[in-house]
Design an enzyme around this catalytic site. Structure first.
Site, PDB file in Angstrom:
ATOM      1  N   LYS A 121      45.099  11.604 -36.034  1.00 44.55           N
ATOM      2  CA  LYS A 121      44.541  10.449 -35.308  1.00 44.55           C
ATOM      3  C   LYS A 121      43.100  10.145 -35.718  1.00 44.55           C
ATOM      4  O   LYS A 121      42.745   8.989 -35.956  1.00 44.55           O
ATOM      5  CB  LYS A 121      44.601  10.703 -33.798  1.00 44.55           C
ATOM      6  CG  LYS A 121      45.988  10.757 -33.208  1.00 44.55           C
ATOM      7  CD  LYS A 121      45.951  10.876 -31.691  1.00 44.55           C
ATOM      8  CE  LYS A 121      45.462  12.215 -31.184  1.00 44.55           C
ATOM      9  NZ  LYS A 121      46.361  13.333 -31.512  1.00 44.55           N
ATOM     10  N   THR A 122      42.275  11.177 -35.760  1.00 44.47           N
ATOM     11  CA  THR A 122      40.863  10.953 -36.063  1.00 44.47           C
ATOM     12  C   THR A 122      40.684  10.386 -37.460  1.00 44.47           C
ATOM     13  O   THR A 122      39.918   9.436 -37.675  1.00 44.47           O
ATOM     14  CB  THR A 122      40.069  12.260 -35.910  1.00 44.47           C
ATOM     15  OG1 THR A 122      40.120  12.668 -34.542  1.00 44.47           O
ATOM     16  CG2 THR A 122      38.618  12.088 -36.317  1.00 44.47           C
ATOM     17  N   GLU A 165      41.392   6.093 -30.891  1.00 44.21           N
ATOM     18  CA  GLU A 165      42.388   7.148 -30.805  1.00 44.21           C
ATOM     19  C   GLU A 165      43.108   7.049 -29.470  1.00 44.21           C
ATOM     20  O   GLU A 165      42.497   6.735 -28.447  1.00 44.21           O
ATOM     21  CB  GLU A 165      41.723   8.522 -30.909  1.00 44.21           C
ATOM     22  CG  GLU A 165      41.271   8.881 -32.300  1.00 44.21           C
ATOM     23  CD  GLU A 165      40.920  10.338 -32.420  1.00 44.21           C
ATOM     24  OE1 GLU A 165      41.595  11.179 -31.786  1.00 44.21           O
ATOM     25  OE2 GLU A 165      39.956  10.638 -33.149  1.00 44.21           O
TER      26      GLU A 165
END
Length: 464
Positions: A121-122, A165
């Site tokens: 996600k990051t 996110e």
């Protein structure tokens, strides 16, 4: 122009303001003109970066830190009920707002892209943030890690796109209503909140169901859990689904990934035509993240060739295979990987870029519950390294579980043929692993806890 301050957010107080997610929201609110205050357990570069924006940051948790005129108190799921500032907020009748609700309120009136998945996600969120910024679209973004400096995890932009996110760990991603949602992968994790894959699927289905009418779900075509989720989501009705990956039937198909040292060249097939671009981070896992970002941008109506060119400007995010330095001919690299899939992906990425160099790992397990459920798989992942040192479990928000220690990982690693040893005193680990090296080696500090702090200490030992 982006919208102003949400209701009750003009004088917010953040408990745990230095955390990656919390500090990002605080930063955006401060940039929008809010009078931000908060507290954190310890001093940090992130706390100082918030102060430069006008925020008041207290160190330590004390009821006296909460101003009586605060309009809300923002908490994450990690804040315990007995926190003195939270108790004081209840006494004063100040509304308590979960971090996800605060973030959702910042997205109102904009075109949100929400990036979900068990891993990546990051990286994917930061790829989108950098790419859209490079194209002059001035997005707002909230990332779970810093791009290139403390405090660079979030920005209030004047454009109409908000990239964030979407955290599945506590089901808080159900709060968002994105125009475009990305699902990178679906695996069982966060065992304190999910008991089975069925619960995971149900949670991700709920997330997909929050996509606004006319919106798009971008989802991986190669990962088993994502494929199953795609089948379930398509049964829900009219949601537009775009798949990406190396599988033959992918809507955005990855034709080839070519490793070039610490970068990768990626070729995709879009509408029958080849499109090639460079990603400045190594490994197949990160190449897939870049293609997911490409697909999301296309779903927003941005020309694919513009996106492909701008993706090359992304140079990484802290703790995601971040080069910390070199000493005595040894490179030290930091990895946030803490789930076996992430560990394997990063170790394979480093293998592909290492050539004939040895790969040594200093691993710190994260959470007792994760080690209990996935310790064997973590140990098997470490077998990809030439040698490993394993620290004690980093507890984070959890209390110890009887019988659950790093020995579970070490035993599995040994059974898989790994060269692995335990170090129980973290202070001794830099000297231990530095003593194992020889010129040309790569050292990887790996884990979601404070193992990241040991990179500079390893370099110092190597320099002696």
């Amino acid at each position: 122009m982006a919208p102003g301050l949400p209701t009750a957010m003009d004088r917010p107080h953040f408990i745990g303001i230095g955390g990656a997610g919390m500090s990002g929201i605080a930063k955006i609110l401060a940039q929008r003109g809010a009078k931000v205050a908060g507290s954190d357990a310890r001093e940090s570069a992130t706390a100082e970066s918030l102060r430069t924006l006008g925020a008041t940051v207290h160190i330590g948790h004390d009821a006296a830190h909460l101003a009586s005129d605060a309009t809300s108190v923002v908490v994450s799921s990690a804040i315990r009920a007995d926190n003195p500032e939270l108790a004081r907020a209840t006494e004063l009748g100040i509304p308590v707002v979960h971090r996800s609700d605060a973030l959702a309120s910042l997205m109102e009136g904009l075109r949100p892209i929400a990036v979900a998945g068990t891993h990546g996600k990051t990286t994917t969120t930061s790829m989108l943030a950098v790419t859209l910024s490079t194209l002059g679209l001035d997005p707002s973004y909230a990332i779970g890690g810093d791009l290139d400096a403390p405090g660079s995890n979030a920005l209030h932009g004047e454009g109409d796109i908000f990239v964030a996110e979407a955290d599945e760990s506590d089901r808080s991603f159900h709060k968002y209503a994105p125009e475009v949602a990305i699902v990178l992968n679906v695996e069982l994790d966060h065992h304190a909140n999910y008991a089975s894959m069925d619960e995971i699927y149900e949670s991700f289905e709920t997330f997909a169901g929050k996509i606004v009418p006319g919106g798009t779900l971008v989802i991986a075509a190669d990962q088993e859990g994502a494929v199953e989720l795609t089948k379930r989501v398509r049964e829900l009705g009219e949601l537009k689904v775009v798949t990406y990956g190396e599988s033959e039937g992918s809507d955005l198909r990855i034709h080839k990934i070519t490793a070039r040292g610490l970068t990768s060249e990626v070729t995709v097939i879009l509408n029958g035509k080849f499109l090639t671009f460079t990603v400045s981070v190594p490994g197949r896992h990160y190449a897939h993240n870049a293609v997911a970002a490409l697909a999301a941008g296309i779903a927003l109506g941005i020309p694919a060739h513009n996106l492909a060119s701008a993706l090359g400007s992304y140079t990484g995010v802290k703790r995601r295979l971040q080069l910390k330095g070199e000493a005595a001919g040894v490179q030290v690299i930091d990895s946030y990987a803490h789930h076996p899939t992430e560990m394997t992906a990063d170790l394979e990425a480093m293998r592909s870029s290492a050539g004939g160099s040895r790969l040594l790992v200093l691993f710190q397990p994260h959470l007792f519950s994760r080690t209990q459920e996935l310790g064997k798989e973590m140990g098997q992942s470490l077998a990809l390294a030439d040698a490993s040192v394993v620290l004690d479990i980093y507890p984070a928000r959890e209390d110890p579980i009887p019988g659950i220690t790093s020995a579970l990982i070490i035993d599995a690693a040994v059974a898989a043929g790994a060269d692995v040893r335990a170090v129980h005193d973290k202070a001794e680990a830099p000297a231990v692993i530095a003593g194992m090296t020889r010129p040309g080696d790569l050292v990887l500090t790996m884990g979601a806890g404070d193992v990241t702090d040991l990179g500079p200490q390893i370099l110092a030992e190597l320099s002696k």
